[in-house]
Design a protein around this motif. Structure first.
Motif, PDB file in Angstrom:
ATOM      1  N   ASP A  96       0.810  -1.208   0.000  1.00 24.94           N
ATOM      2  CA  ASP A  96       0.000   0.000   0.000  1.00 24.94           C
ATOM      3  C   ASP A  96       0.844   1.260   0.000  1.00 24.94           C
ATOM      4  O   ASP A  96       0.318   2.362  -0.212  1.00 24.94           O
ATOM      5  CB  ASP A  96      -0.943   0.006   1.203  1.00 24.94           C
ATOM      6  CG  ASP A  96      -2.015  -1.082   1.081  1.00 24.94           C
ATOM      7  OD1 ASP A  96      -2.377  -1.434  -0.064  1.00 24.94           O
ATOM      8  OD2 ASP A  96      -2.480  -1.590   2.116  1.00 24.94           O
ATOM      9  N   SER A  97       2.163   1.102   0.224  1.00 22.62           N
ATOM     10  CA  SER A  97       3.073   2.249   0.157  1.00 22.62           C
ATOM     11  C   SER A  97       4.471   1.744  -0.161  1.00 22.62           C
ATOM     12  O   SER A  97       4.968   0.812   0.490  1.00 22.62           O
ATOM     13  CB  SER A  97       3.084   3.020   1.488  1.00 22.62           C
ATOM     14  OG  SER A  97       4.107   4.013   1.452  1.00 22.62           O
ATOM     15  N   ARG A 110       9.226   3.092  -7.493  1.00 27.91           N
ATOM     16  CA  ARG A 110       9.295   4.459  -6.961  1.00 27.91           C
ATOM     17  C   ARG A 110       9.717   5.439  -8.047  1.00 27.91           C
ATOM     18  O   ARG A 110       9.163   6.543  -8.160  1.00 27.91           O
ATOM     19  CB  ARG A 110      10.284   4.511  -5.787  1.00 27.91           C
ATOM     20  CG  ARG A 110       9.684   4.058  -4.465  1.00 27.91           C
ATOM     21  CD  ARG A 110      10.531   4.494  -3.283  1.00 27.91           C
ATOM     22  NE  ARG A 110      11.857   3.871  -3.306  1.00 27.91           N
ATOM     23  CZ  ARG A 110      12.140   2.729  -2.675  1.00 27.91           C
ATOM     24  NH1 ARG A 110      11.182   2.106  -1.996  1.00 27.91           N
ATOM     25  NH2 ARG A 110      13.352   2.226  -2.725  1.00 27.91           N
ATOM     26  N   SER A 115       2.687   4.320  -6.118  1.00 29.10           N
ATOM     27  CA  SER A 115       2.589   4.369  -4.656  1.00 29.10           C
ATOM     28  C   SER A 115       2.037   3.079  -4.068  1.00 29.10           C
ATOM     29  O   SER A 115       2.225   2.803  -2.887  1.00 29.10           O
ATOM     30  CB  SER A 115       1.689   5.541  -4.231  1.00 29.10           C
ATOM     31  OG  SER A 115       0.378   5.385  -4.793  1.00 29.10           O
ATOM     32  N   ALA A 116       1.312   2.279  -4.856  1.00 26.31           N
ATOM     33  CA  ALA A 116       0.703   1.044  -4.350  1.00 26.31           C
ATOM     34  C   ALA A 116       0.650   0.003  -5.471  1.00 26.31           C
ATOM     35  O   ALA A 116       0.686   0.357  -6.660  1.00 26.31           O
ATOM     36  CB  ALA A 116      -0.692   1.310  -3.804  1.00 26.31           C
ATOM     37  N   LYS A 139      -2.483   7.772  -4.288  1.00 24.49           N
ATOM     38  CA  LYS A 139      -1.967   7.641  -2.934  1.00 24.49           C
ATOM     39  C   LYS A 139      -2.789   6.670  -2.093  1.00 24.49           C
ATOM     40  O   LYS A 139      -2.333   6.179  -1.068  1.00 24.49           O
ATOM     41  CB  LYS A 139      -1.960   9.012  -2.244  1.00 24.49           C
ATOM     42  CG  LYS A 139      -1.076  10.052  -2.920  1.00 24.49           C
ATOM     43  CD  LYS A 139       0.385   9.645  -2.913  1.00 24.49           C
ATOM     44  CE  LYS A 139       1.262  10.736  -3.521  1.00 24.49           C
ATOM     45  NZ  LYS A 139       2.686  10.323  -3.594  1.00 24.49           N
TER      46      LYS A 139
END
Length: 543
Positions: A96-97, A110, A115-116, A139
């Motif tokens: 999730d991140s 990245r 972001s997920a 996000k």
């Protein structure tokens, strides 16, 4: 409802590709696009796990024209990222991140602004083949049902891959059977073993290798011989010559030590592997060849690109088993022809020796006696005492010639064997032996003449070897006729080290026993004496 209809439509389109057996590149391109559009992802990637601990990108899809990792690129597994987590757990996973993710795939995600992500494994025949991963720049986490919806696509992909693999396996099986029929034809035609070895090696390269294939035979003295080579070569590759300089941890030594399949995934990591690297080989797999229950040799295939597939050993098993049969047939045919030639040569030698003994000995004596008798017949009638003396001398000489002929006939067939049978003949052998003999004879009645003659010469030749070569002080002879089999065992306490290849006597015995349908074994470790065992079938079918 609209979402469900869209999902079913997407799955039907993928299922249609699977049903018509679409090429892999077409299917792989369609699945990420369908899944990505359905799940409103920014990028979808399909990966395949490799045997060397890496993952290869096989297809990509993205909503925009932004740069994507190229198809065919590899990343090593490791770190905290979906590619590695799915490989380790065999289960769907999510991130999730990417803030605390690690490893090559996480760095790439990245850099692309994701972001997920969520991924699901593609499991084919119980093994994690790869994964399908969707990524988002949003996000917020991807919906909780993303894993389940992805699984619908991965199941279809897995079905397509399994179907393609089954079809490929059937095609490979048909090709393998055709190759083995070609080898069997060579054997049936009586082609030399070298031709069979070369053909088998060529077939192995065509089916399993991508650079080279070799057949190597292990010799009784611990060395190895290169019988055939196809593909790459180098100064160390000399067909028909001793195979030398192979690494202690390489395929040849490993198969010899274990009798099991072996592989090298990178000769750069093998001490002594430099000749193979210079030849252009990077990796190889070897399969043992067992002939008549003994490790006979091995057949190896090599690649210049990287590790061979993990299933290479499994795919080669049926091939090498049947190659072993072809090798055994070719070898047995060659040995049979050689043994027949030796038997003929031995018979010719025996006839020449007997003829020479008679020509040089008894025949000349008889001619001389005939001349003396003629001289007696021509003598004056008044020389009675001289004639009687001469006739007495001739009679004595004739008895000597008879004894000489009797001795010569023993080299053909001992009289006691014909008249009394094997048991008395073996006792006579023991009495005449230069080395003390202990007998254990469990023989009742007569046996078929070929068996008695064969058994007699097994013991006779072995006693001769014990006296002339073994430096033995005692020989134990056992003979038993039971269960339809004549069993003979001759053991001495001599120096051992007997080798059939160093003399014709033991080879001749083996040929004679096998010609009667029997078995002949020799155990002669250095310093521990020699034991000869043979079994001869008494039933008519064994004669």
């Amino acid at each position: 409802m609209r979402q469900l209809a869209d999902e079913q439509a997407a799955l039907r389109r993928v299922a249609t590709l699977v049903a018509r057996g679409a090429p892999a590149d077409e299917l792989f391109a369609a699945v990420p696009a369908e899944a990505g559009q359905l799940l409103q992802a920014d990028q979808t990637t399909m990966i395949r796990y490799e045997s060397d601990g890496t993952a290869t990108i096989v297809a990509n899809w993205r909503t925009t024209g932004g740069a994507m990792p190229p198809v065919g690129s590899r990343e090593p597994l490791g770190g905290k990222n979906l590619t590695t987590i799915i490989a380790e757990t065999r289960r769907p996973a999510r991130i999730d991140s990417y803030a605390d993710a690690s490893g090559g795939p996480a760095v790439a995600a990245r850099e692309a602004g994701f972001s997920a992500a969520v991924g699901a494994p593609i499991i084919v025949q119980g093994r994690v083949w790869g994964a399908l991963i969707v990524c988002s720049v949003d996000k917020h986490a991807l919906p909780l049902d993303t894993e389940a919806r992805l699984a619908s696509f991965t199941e279809l992909v897995a079905t397509a891959i399994a179907n393609a693999r089954a079809e490929a396996e059937l095609h490979e099986l048909a090709d393998t059977q055709a190759a083995l029929r070609r080898l069997a034809t060579l054997v049936a035609r009586g082609e030399p073993p070298e031709a069979v070895f070369a053909a088998a090696t060529s077939e192995a390269l065509r089916h399993f290798g991508s650079g080279t294939a070799r057949m190597i035979r292990y010799e009784l003295d611990g060395t190895a011989t290169l019988l055939a080579n196809e593909g790459t070569t180098g100064p160390h590759v000399r067909v028909g010559k001793r195979w030398e300089g192979y690494p202690a941890t390489g395929l040849t030594e490993t198969v010899l030590r274990t009798g099991q399949p072996a592989r090298v995934d990178d000769y750069g990591n093998v001490p002594g592997g430099e000749p193979y690297l210079r030849e252009g080989l990077r990796a190889a797999v070897a399969m043992p060849i067992h002939v008549n229950g003994r490790l006979w040799g091995m057949i190896a295939v090599g690649s210049g690109q990287g590790p061979l597939p993990l299933d290479t050993e499994e795919r080669m098993t049926a091939f090498t088993d049947l190659v072993a049969t072809a090798v055994a047939n070719a070898q047995n045919r060659s040995e049979l022809l050689s043994s027949r030639a030796r038997i003929v040569a031995a018979s010719d030698d025996a006839r020449r020796r007997i003829q020479r003994d008679i020509d040089d000995g008894a025949q000349q004596d008889l001619v001389a006696l005939a001349l003396r008798l003629r001289s007696v017949a021509a003598a004056p009638s008044d020389s009675g005492d001289d004639i009687r003396t001469e006739l007495t001398d001739v009679a004595t000489a004739l008895l000597g010639v008879i004894d000489e002929l009797r001795e010569t006939s023993r080299g053909i067939h001992p009289a006691i064997l014909s008249s009394a049978g094997l048991k008395p003949a073996l006792r006579a052998l023991a009495r005449r032996s230069a080395v003390p003999v202990e007998l254990d004879l469990r023989l009742d009645g007569r046996l078929p003449e070929p068996l008695e003659v064969g058994g007699y010469y097994v013991v006779s030749e072995t006693l001769t070897n014990a006296a002339q070569h073994a430096r033995a002080s005692l020989v134990e002879v056992e003979a038993e006729n039971s269960g339809g089999t004549l069993r003979l065992s001759v053991r001495d306490d001599g120096i051992g080290g007997a080798d059939p290849r160093l003399g014709s006597g033991l080879i001749w015995l083996r040929d004679r026993v096998e010609a009667l349908g029997g078995t002949f074994t020799l155990h002669s470790p250095a310093g521990e004496g020699t034991t000869v065992n043979c079994e001869l079938p008494v039933s008519p079918g064994g004669l």
